[in-house]
Write an enzyme that holds these catalytic residues in place. Structure first.
Site: not given
Length: 388
Positions: A130, A134, A136, A163, A280, A343, A346, A370
């Site tokens: 923890a 808000p 920091a 957290i 290709q 992608q 599809g 992190e």
């Protein structure tokens, strides 16, 4: 035995290959079938915790004297990579347990270690880290949560947010300002005045709860201070040096998992009377994806090896840069590879059933938590420029 779909140009010893094969088999057989359900339910997977605990993976990198398996960081990264390959939420069970426990392992007194680590290593108790507030996040030194010494206790007041394991954890490593600067404390979930706020609804890793925490006049025993007053910044930075390679391994696993699905699909899918793998444009995408994954694997395993060197020598000036490089590159790779996998599939790539859309959603957070990748680039540049 070579794990199918994984190139593994990074040479692993027989010991590491044995660990890789064991967790690969468990992940494929026990965790993969649960992945979609965990994502849809958006609930902490206690059954996965039980499975990982039973096989010793929860306490894999915790010291043997405290009930852990005593494995090194490369072993733990391999474990996280293989779990993430099938379910990022399930990998969080191990990753956040490590993150929440690391401050105790790094700076805790012998008494704290003996009180908390055995239950954390066995999975009997769940850990959380923890730090974020808000106002920091990246700017750790702007934390407002405060702990005032009052006899044999500290009175803790403040708020945390974003957290991981919030609400399910039994033990929290909580960072707060004290008279001598930033410090860190072990806070039990049953502490009077401690309250879990709202659970966030997220894009990905939905099986890993993310919550707000509130502390109102919480009386924390002074013996729950990790290290000394004012050492919180140092403990946090040492924690990140060791935890960022595991997030990098998580991103690597997500990328590898998406590549696995995409490769299988393009081999089977036919258009214009032939397999689309013969085109290709498809081949070039696969080549880029495979190369990026292998480059990321090299950085992740190198960073893990640097942590191992730290364990044996007590210091390693290259660790911070290696950890940040691995975290940054692997998470950027995860986002790129998962997007390309969607992608390649599809319209099917946009559907839950084919898994890659979940992997793309899960990959995004690895670029953010992190320490954002912007922060990682700043850290890397500072190490290059001598700390400036």
């Amino acid at each position: 035995m070579k794990i199918e779909g994984s190139f593994n140009y990074f040479e692993l010893s027989e010991e590491y290959r044995h660990i890789q094969q064991g967790i690969h088999r468990l992940a494929q057989e026990k965790i993969k079938p649960r992945a979609t359900e965990i994502d849809e339910e958006a609930q902490y997977p206690f059954d996965i915790l039980k499975i990982l605990s039973a096989h010793g993976y929860i306490g894999a990198n915790m010291p043997v004297q405290y009930g852990g398996a005593g494995l090194d960081m490369l072993s733990f990264c391999i474990i996280v990579e293989e779990i993430s390959r099938v379910c990022a939420s399930s990998s969080q069970v191990a990753v956040v347990q490590e993150l929440g426990s690391l401050p105790i392992m790094i700076g805790g007194s012998e008494s704290l270690k003996r009180r908390y680590l055995p239950d954390l290593a066995s999975g009997k108790k769940i850990a959380a880290f923890a730090l974020t507030e808000p106002n920091a996040g990246s700017d750790v030194k702007s934390l407002k949560t405060r702990a005032e010494l009052d006899g044999d206790f500290y009175i803790l007041n403040g708020q945390k947010m974003f957290i991981s394991n919030g609400g399910v954890a039994d033990v929290y490593s909580v960072f707060a300002q004290t008279e001598k600067g930033l410090s860190v404390f072990v806070v039990d979930s049953n502490t009077r005045g401690f309250e879990v706020g709202k659970l966030e609804k997220k894009m990905g890793i939905k099986g890993s709860p993310t919550a707000q925490l509130f502390f109102e006049n919480c009386r924390i025993p002074a013996e729950n201070l990790i290290g000394e007053e004012g050492e919180g910044w140092l403990i946090a930075m040492k924690t990140f040096d060791k935890s960022r390679p595991t997030v990098a391994a998580q991103a690597l696993g997500i990328a590898q998992g998406a590549y696995d699905v995409a490769l299988e699909y393009v081999k089977e899918r036919e258009q214009f009377g032939q397999s689309i793998s013969s085109f290709q444009g498809i081949q070039f995408m696969l080549a880029d994806m495979a190369t990026q994954i292998e480059a990321a694997r090299g950085l992740v395993y190198r960073a893990a090896s640097k942590v191992n060197e730290l364990t044996s020598t007590g210091k390693n000036p290259e660790l911070t840069r290696a950890s940040s490089m691995a975290k940054m590159f692997a998470s950027d790779t995860a986002m790129k590879v998962t997007t390309d996998a969607v992608q390649l599939l599809g319209g099917y790539g946009f559907i839950h059933e084919y898994r890659v859309e979940r992997m793309m959603r899960d990959a995004k957070i690895t670029q953010i938590y992190e320490g954002t990748n912007q922060i990682q680039r700043q850290i890397i540049a500072r190490t290059i420029l001598g700390g400036r």
